[in-house]
Design a protein around this motif. Structure first.
Motif, PDB file in Angstrom:
ATOM      1  N   GLY A   1       0.790  -1.232   0.000  1.00  0.00           N
ATOM      2  CA  GLY A   1       0.000   0.000   0.000  1.00  0.00           C
ATOM      3  C   GLY A   1       0.817   1.274   0.000  1.00  0.00           C
ATOM      4  O   GLY A   1       0.280   2.351   0.256  1.00  0.00           O
ATOM      5  N   GLY A   2       2.135   1.170  -0.278  1.00  0.00           N
ATOM      6  CA  GLY A   2       2.958   2.373  -0.359  1.00  0.00           C
ATOM      7  C   GLY A   2       3.002   3.150   0.952  1.00  0.00           C
ATOM      8  O   GLY A   2       2.773   2.603   2.039  1.00  0.00           O
ATOM      9  N   LYS A   3       3.305   4.438   0.838  1.00  0.00           N
ATOM     10  CA  LYS A   3       3.498   5.271   2.035  1.00  0.00           C
ATOM     11  C   LYS A   3       2.229   5.362   2.881  1.00  0.00           C
ATOM     12  O   LYS A   3       2.285   5.308   4.104  1.00  0.00           O
ATOM     13  N   ILE A   4       1.090   5.524   2.231  1.00  0.00           N
ATOM     14  CA  ILE A   4      -0.145   5.695   3.003  1.00  0.00           C
ATOM     15  C   ILE A   4      -0.530   4.396   3.701  1.00  0.00           C
ATOM     16  O   ILE A   4      -1.033   4.402   4.832  1.00  0.00           O
ATOM     17  N   GLY A   5      -0.271   3.265   3.056  1.00  0.00           N
ATOM     18  CA  GLY A   5      -0.526   1.979   3.693  1.00  0.00           C
ATOM     19  C   GLY A   5       0.350   1.811   4.932  1.00  0.00           C
ATOM     20  O   GLY A   5      -0.106   1.305   5.968  1.00  0.00           O
ATOM     21  N   GLN A   6       1.603   2.253   4.834  1.00  0.00           N
ATOM     22  CA  GLN A   6       2.504   2.159   5.987  1.00  0.00           C
ATOM     23  C   GLN A   6       2.055   3.090   7.115  1.00  0.00           C
ATOM     24  O   GLN A   6       2.178   2.761   8.295  1.00  0.00           O
ATOM     25  N   ILE A   7       1.529   4.248   6.748  1.00  0.00           N
ATOM     26  CA  ILE A   7       1.030   5.190   7.763  1.00  0.00           C
ATOM     27  C   ILE A   7      -0.153   4.577   8.506  1.00  0.00           C
ATOM     28  O   ILE A   7      -0.257   4.685   9.730  1.00  0.00           O
ATOM     29  N   LEU A   8      -1.060   3.927   7.764  1.00  0.00           N
ATOM     30  CA  LEU A   8      -2.201   3.278   8.421  1.00  0.00           C
ATOM     31  C   LEU A   8      -1.715   2.178   9.364  1.00  0.00           C
ATOM     32  O   LEU A   8      -2.208   2.068  10.496  1.00  0.00           O
ATOM     33  N   ARG A   9      -0.767   1.391   8.920  1.00  0.00           N
ATOM     34  CA  ARG A   9      -0.234   0.314   9.748  1.00  0.00           C
ATOM     35  C   ARG A   9       0.353   0.885  11.055  1.00  0.00           C
ATOM     36  O   ARG A   9       0.101   0.345  12.144  1.00  0.00           O
ATOM     37  N   ALA A  10       1.106   1.982  10.950  1.00  0.00           N
ATOM     38  CA  ALA A  10       1.710   2.583  12.142  1.00  0.00           C
ATOM     39  C   ALA A  10       0.630   3.135  13.077  1.00  0.00           C
ATOM     40  O   ALA A  10       0.747   3.035  14.306  1.00  0.00           O
ATOM     41  N   ALA A  11      -0.424   3.719  12.498  1.00  0.00           N
ATOM     42  CA  ALA A  11      -1.497   4.290  13.322  1.00  0.00           C
ATOM     43  C   ALA A  11      -2.215   3.190  14.095  1.00  0.00           C
ATOM     44  O   ALA A  11      -2.502   3.334  15.292  1.00  0.00           O
ATOM     45  N   VAL A  12      -2.509   2.081  13.421  1.00  0.00           N
ATOM     46  CA  VAL A  12      -3.187   0.961  14.088  1.00  0.00           C
ATOM     47  C   VAL A  12      -2.282   0.362  15.166  1.00  0.00           C
ATOM     48  O   VAL A  12      -2.723   0.070  16.283  1.00  0.00           O
TER      49      VAL A  12
END
Length: 326
Positions: free
Chosen positions: A153-164
């Protein structure tokens, strides 16, 4: 050495001539039924992508596919004409669609919507592969969605993963975490002064809308997005607490709007004008591409709205209200 944006922006201006004109949009909105709407848009630059949408018995699914195909082709064309630093900056601009798509996925999964409904709300642009987005729409919950997107999911997918992983679970917590990560990434990815100024204005507006959303609850600085120009963290907390005064006259109408829906409509118009201003001021930078992408997004969104209105037989007044709020 010639500025590479001289060539790219010349091509983007040519692409802009293929956008559906305001007059044609008005004519589509004035048609008497869905069949007449299809006939009308068959006379616009969308015609070569309509395909099965105009076949006998075709419905909104075929129209959505046609509009998505046109959108995807336009973005692919834009990507194909940029190389080097301009290509990297355009990729940064396309993160906007990754952000919108991940928010759509999060909302859909949180509310238990069917995967097909979630996919219908996705934008076929951005940097994430379409099959990855379609697969992510099948997720049973947000942690599994984040896991799927963290891989491809690229950068935004990684951001979601970190938020969760950091404990975010409510819709507001997740959306603000995505916004904060997105604006960090996009400001790091674009260099042009005019485009950066556009994004600082967009951050100000997003902070105002979040502050409006928080009214009635305890103001909390963790929902503030750093990087704006005219709305500080203390302004954000003050506006969330009910104070409407904003230092910038341009932003005052958003703070004072009667309700959140009206504030969002004013915000969209403000950003439309800001992107047009950037395109005029940024002849040798990425502002022309930014403005084109925004215009194309609006064209497709309005065609979807008009198509649905005609398909379901909405009145002229109801359609005008929908378009005003779009």
């Amino acid at each position: 050495m010639n500025n590479p944006y001289g060539y790219i922006n010349g091509r983007v201006r040519m692409m802009r001539t293929a956008l559906v004109e305001a007059r044609a949009l008005d004519e589509a909105a004035s048609t008497v039924n869905y069949q007449e709407f299809l006939r009308q848009i068959s006379e616009t630059p969308l015609r070569e992508d309509l395909g099965d949408a105009t076949a006998q018995g075709a419905g909104l699914g075929q129209l959505d596919e046609a509009l998505s195909r046109n959108y995807l082709r336009s973005v692919a064309h834009l990507r194909s004409i940029a190389t080097g630093q301009p290509a990297r900056e355009i990729e940064a601009l396309l993160l906007r669609y990754d952000l919108q798509n991940v928010k759509t996925l999060v909302r859909g999964v949180l509310t238990g919507r069917p995967a097909d409904d979630i996919v219908a709300g996705l934008i076929p642009a951005g940097t994430m592969p379409w099959p990855v987005l379609q697969g992510a729409a099948q997720s049973a919950d947000v942690p599994s969605l984040a896991q799927t997107l963290s891989v491809a999911g690229g950068k935004i997918g990684q951001i979601l993963r970190a938020a969760v992983a950091g404990g975010a679970s409510s819709l507001l917590d997740l959306e603000v975490a995505l916004d904060q990560g997105y604006y960090r990434a996009v400001l790091a990815g674009v260099r042009g002064t005019n485009v950066r100024r556009y994004f600082t204005r967009e951050i100000d507006i997003r902070n105002l809308l979040i502050a409006r959303q928080l009214r009635g609850s305890a103001p909390n600085a963790r929902y503030f997005i750093p990087g704006g120009r005219d709305v500080t963290e203390s302004d954000f907390l003050r506006i969330a607490g009910g104070d409407n005064s904003v230092g910038s006259p341009e932003l005052q109408a958003i703070a004072e709007a009667a309700d959140l829906g009206t504030a969002e409509a004013i915000a969209r118009r403000t950003l439309d004008q800001a992107s047009r201003n950037v395109a005029m001021a940024d002849a040798l930078g990425p502002g022309v591409a930014l403005d084109y992408l925004r215009r194309k997004e609006q064209e497709i969104a309005r065609m979807r709205l008009i198509g649905r209105a005609k398909y379901y037989g909405l009145s002229k007044e109801e359609l005008a209200k929908e378009l005003q709020g779009e």
